[in-house]
Every structure is written in structure tokens, then in C-alpha cells.
Design a protein around this motif. Structure first.
Motif, PDB file in Angstrom:
ATOM      1  N   MET A  68       0.809  -1.182   0.168  1.00  0.00           N
ATOM      2  CA  MET A  68       0.067  -0.064  -0.007  1.00  0.00           C
ATOM      3  C   MET A  68       0.789   1.233  -0.086  1.00  0.00           C
ATOM      4  O   MET A  68       1.924   1.279   0.634  1.00  0.00           O
ATOM      5  N   PRO A 113      -9.970  11.711   0.083  1.00  0.00           N
ATOM      6  CA  PRO A 113      -9.301  10.662  -0.173  1.00  0.00           C
ATOM      7  C   PRO A 113      -9.633   9.899  -1.714  1.00  0.00           C
ATOM      8  O   PRO A 113     -10.803   9.932  -1.633  1.00  0.00           O
ATOM      9  N   GLY A 158     -10.643   2.287   5.547  1.00  0.00           N
ATOM     10  CA  GLY A 158     -11.087   0.956   5.185  1.00  0.00           C
ATOM     11  C   GLY A 158     -11.605   0.204   6.440  1.00  0.00           C
ATOM     12  O   GLY A 158     -11.516  -1.420   6.063  1.00  0.00           O
ATOM     13  N   LEU A 172      -8.099   0.318  -5.120  1.00  0.00           N
ATOM     14  CA  LEU A 172      -7.974  -1.279  -4.055  1.00  0.00           C
ATOM     15  C   LEU A 172      -8.148  -2.091  -5.061  1.00  0.00           C
ATOM     16  O   LEU A 172      -9.079  -2.212  -6.158  1.00  0.00           O
ATOM     17  N   ALA A 184      -2.441  -1.268  -3.169  1.00  0.00           N
ATOM     18  CA  ALA A 184      -3.425  -0.491  -2.951  1.00  0.00           C
ATOM     19  C   ALA A 184      -2.962   0.952  -2.891  1.00  0.00           C
ATOM     20  O   ALA A 184      -1.747   1.019  -2.377  1.00  0.00           O
ATOM     21  N   GLU A 185      -3.667   1.877  -3.342  1.00  0.00           N
ATOM     22  CA  GLU A 185      -3.215   3.390  -3.281  1.00  0.00           C
ATOM     23  C   GLU A 185      -4.091   4.343  -2.396  1.00  0.00           C
ATOM     24  O   GLU A 185      -5.414   4.257  -2.684  1.00  0.00           O
ATOM     25  N   GLU A 186      -3.708   5.103  -1.566  1.00  0.00           N
ATOM     26  CA  GLU A 186      -4.695   6.235  -1.184  1.00  0.00           C
ATOM     27  C   GLU A 186      -3.933   7.359  -1.233  1.00  0.00           C
ATOM     28  O   GLU A 186      -2.810   7.860  -0.960  1.00  0.00           O
ATOM     29  N   ALA A 246      -9.008   6.400  -3.277  1.00  0.00           N
ATOM     30  CA  ALA A 246      -8.466   5.192  -2.833  1.00  0.00           C
ATOM     31  C   ALA A 246      -8.793   4.200  -4.088  1.00  0.00           C
ATOM     32  O   ALA A 246      -9.660   3.953  -4.554  1.00  0.00           O
ATOM     33  N   VAL A 255       0.885   5.716   0.332  1.00  0.00           N
ATOM     34  CA  VAL A 255       0.196   6.729   0.462  1.00  0.00           C
ATOM     35  C   VAL A 255       0.593   8.156  -0.204  1.00  0.00           C
ATOM     36  O   VAL A 255       1.982   8.289   0.082  1.00  0.00           O
TER      37      VAL A 255
END
Length: 404
Positions: free
Chosen positions: A76, A210, A297, A214, A201-203, A212, A78
Motif C-alpha cells: 500500500m 481521499p 477501510g 483497491l 493499493a493506493e490512497e 482510494a 500513500v
């Protein structure tokens, strides 16, 4: 008379039924659902399920059925940027498994979860009644009576309300809530892309909220795209060309061209916390007890934590010969779950307010904070363990992969 009646046939309600009946087969358990049969099959959304919740699903005997549809989240990242920024610097990354062979979370279509839990209910002999809307609730000294829209009545020792964030049962029991609206909506849709996501996954923290990305199985991703409510409504109502153009600006081009393959819907976002999780002959679980911002999440996972704690409370009380609907029994469940829920509600509220703005001093401070976490492996490991539910003290047995 029933031992336990669950109102709400979503994943939380079904999981409460399965967890309790599996551990105490002699208890008479039933599920009622206001929606007609088959509505659950139209849910196109997907959810992030943490490692602890997958352990519980394994105990239920349904993880093997769900796993082929589950996409492990292996990494992940951010970022914090503006939509117009040509480069989005990565401030924080999470990698690796929380345990050997077990990623910290999976992305799973809601349909796969509900289908598997309904199958488990059928195998355990749990009846699910559809089109049964509750219109009145009355708690007595030894049982509760639930009146349905057709005038029929059901008597039970305990009612479990899993009927959503606008729970009618919660209102019938006189339980008040703390609630406010963020003025944001979450746009949910599914996209296909040219290149594989490799489980990442990216936020992206953008000024409006945000964004997101997924990963799902195949070259697909589920999106939770937060915008101010008026903008979200405009985007959902726009034609495909405008929607996909705005989407591509936020998504970027690293995975190639995008195609929207699912329906798109906008859900208003707010915080709802019940002042009490229990009342005489009644327990709240899932969104009926708490509704939080999706920034972490954790919404569905909070519900699964409720399931594990409530089922263990009920089963252990029954084994001791206690009244499972008595307030002094249900107090253990409330004590177990209220602090964690309050903490998560406050955390998501603060994160959303901190990151959903474009105030330069705030941006500098939050990016500094992300950078500090990135450079402290032990702190990162602690955060990911907390998020995955694998490093929580006094965790219910189901979340540790153990039978009640």
C-alpha cells in the motif's frame, strides 16, 4: 420462542448467526430481512477485509469458498498532492505479510462474502426470512417481542440489530446517537486497466478527500472516490466521457487506459456513533452501532469485530446457564467494543479533517508526520498490525482463528 433473532441479512447479520449457531447448535437462531429475496445479488461493491477477519471466515468454513475471488493486498502506498500536480510523491508505504503467507488485507466482492455466509446459514439450519420489516419492538423481563409489517409477532430472548446506519430498531429502543455529516460523498465504482496492479493499493489524499485505488482479481480495481457532495452528484450524473476523464486525472496513467466496468453510485459520508450498543433484550452490531468515514477501510471490519465479540459473549453466557438477553450479560459485549469503536471513529474523523483540505501549513505538518512514520519500521509494523487486527490485546477468539 427463539433464542436469538437477527434483524438484517447483510454480511454482519449473517456472520452473527453463523458464529453463534456454529458454537452453540442447540440455540434457535433466525434472520429476518426487510428486502425481498435476491436483492443482495445486485451488490457490485467490494470491501477490504483485514487478516483477523479472514481468520474468522476460515473458522466458519467459508474462506475456501471466498478465497478464489479475493485479491491479496501485498503493498500500500500513500500520497498527498493536488489533482493538478504532475508528480505525486509517495510519503508512506506498507509492505509484506502480517504473518507468513497472510497479507494484512484482501479485497473481496461483497457478493462473494454474502453468498458464502448464506450457504453457511443453510448448512447450519438457520432460517432467513425476506420481506419481513420490523415495525415495533417491546422488551419484557424474560423475552422481547418484535412485530412485523404483516402484523405477525416473534418472541425471542435476544434481538440483534444489524439493520444499517439508519437502524429502525435502534430508534425503537430509544438509543441515541452522535452524528454529523462531512458534506462529502464517496463515489464507488470498478475499473479495468491495461496493466496489472500487482496487488498494490493506493490512497491519494487530495484536497476534496481521499481517492482510494483497491486491487481486485485480474486487471481490475475498486475505487472509493471522495468528493464534496455536490461535485459527487454532478460526476455520477455526468456522461461516461466526462466521468472517465475526471477519473483518469485522479487515477493517473501508470496502469494504462481505464474503462469503467461497474455501476457508479455516490454514498453520503458522515460519522454515526451509538451512545449505547445495548438495551434490554437488544444488541447493536455493524453499521447499526457505528458508521465511520471510509478513509481507513475499517467500516466492515469493525462490524466483523462486533460479530466475534458478541458471539463469544452470547455463547459463553449460554454455557454458564445465563440469560443471553439480560443486560448484565450484554454489558460485556458493550465494554469489549465501545472503546475500539470510539477510537476508530475519532481517528477517521481526524484523518479526514486533516487531509481533506489544501491549507499549506497543515499540508507541511501532515507530510512531515507521514515521513516520520515511513522512517520508523517498528512504528510502521505496529500500525499495520493494528490495522490488520493481529496485534490487538484481548481479541475475541474468532479473530485469532480459534473456535469459541
Amino acid at each position: 420462542m427463539l433464542d436469538m433473532l437477527i434483524v438484517g441479512g447483510g454480511y454482519v447479520g449473517l456472520a452473527v448467526a453463523v458464529a453463534t449457531k456454529q458454537a452453540a447448535p442447540h440455540l434457535a437462531v433466525e434472520v429476518i430481512e426487510a428486502a425481498p429475496e435476491g436483492v443482495w445479488q445486485k451488490d457490485e461493491r467490494a470491501s477490504a477485509i483485514i487478516a483477523a477477519a479472514t481468520k474468522m471466515l476460515d473458522v466458519f468454513g467459508v474462506w475456501g469458498e471466498i478465497e478464489p475471488d479475493a485479491q491479496p493486498i501485498t503493498r500500500m502506498i500513500v500520497t498527498d498532492s493536488r489533482t493538478s500536480d504532475p508528480v505525486r510523491p509517495v510519503f508512506l508505504t506498507f509492505d509484506g505479510d502480517v504473518e507468513p503467507g497472510r497479507p494484512f488485507a484482501h479485497m473481496i466482492p461483497n457478493l462473494a462474502i454474502v453468498r458464502a455466509l448464506r450457504g453457511a446459514c443453510e448448512r447450519l439450519g438457520i432460517n432467513i426470512r425476506h420481506g419481513a420489516a420490523a415495525t415495533a419492538f417491546e422488551a419484557g423481563p424474560s423475552s422481547a417481542t418484535l412485530t412485523l409489517a404483516d402484523g405477525s409477532e416473534i418472541k425471542t430472548k435476544l434481538v440483534v440489530a444489524c439493520d444499517g446506519v439508519r437502524s429502525k430498531l435502534r430508534d425503537m429502543a430509544g438509543i441515541r446517537t452522535v452524528r454529523w455529516d462531512y458534506g462529502q460523498s464517496g463515489i464507488v465504482t470498478t475499473v479495468e486497466h491495461e496493466r496489472p496492479h500487482e496487488g498494490c493499493a493506493e490512497e491519494h489524499f487530495l484536497p476534496s478527500g481521499p481517492f482510494a485505488i483497491l486491487p481486485l482479481t485480474g486487471n481490475r480495481s475498486s475505487l472509493v472516490w471522495t468528493e464534496r457532495t455536490a461535485d459527487a452528484d454532478r460526476l455520477v450524473a455526468s456522461d461516461d466521457l466526462i466521468f472517465e476523464e475526471e477519473l483518469q486525472r485522479r487515477f493517473g496513467h501508470k496502469l494504462g487506459a481505464l474503462t469503467v466496468v461497474g455501476g457508479r453510485k455516490a454514498f453520503p459520508l458522515g460519522l454515526t456513533l451509538s451512545r449505547s450498543f445495548i438495551a434490554p433484550r437488544l444488541a447493536l452490531a455493524g453499521d447499526a452501532a457505528h458508521g465511520i468515514h471510509p478513509i481507513s477501510g475499517q467500516g466492515l471490519n469493525l462490524g466483523f469485530k462486533d460479530v466475534a465479540a458478541l458471539a463469544e459473549t452470547i455463547v459463553e453466557a449460554d454455557r454458564l446457564g445465563l440469560d443471553i438477553g439480560a443486560v448484565n450479560v450484554l454489558e460485556r459485549y458493550q465494554t469489549w467494543r465501545r472503546f475500539d469503536t470510539f477510537r476508530m471513529g475519532v481517528t477517521t474523523d481526524v484523518l479526514n479533517r486533516l487531509f481533506s483540505n489544501d491549507i499549506e501549513p497543515v499540508r507541511i505538518a501532515r507530510d512531515l508526520g507521514l515521513g516520520i512514520v515511513e522512517r520508523l519500521p517498528k512504528l510502521k509494523s505496529y500500525f499495520i498490525g493494528e490495522a490488520a487486527g493481529t496485534k490487538v490485546k484481548d481479541s475475541p477468539r474468532l479473530l485469532a482463528g480459534e473456535q469459541i
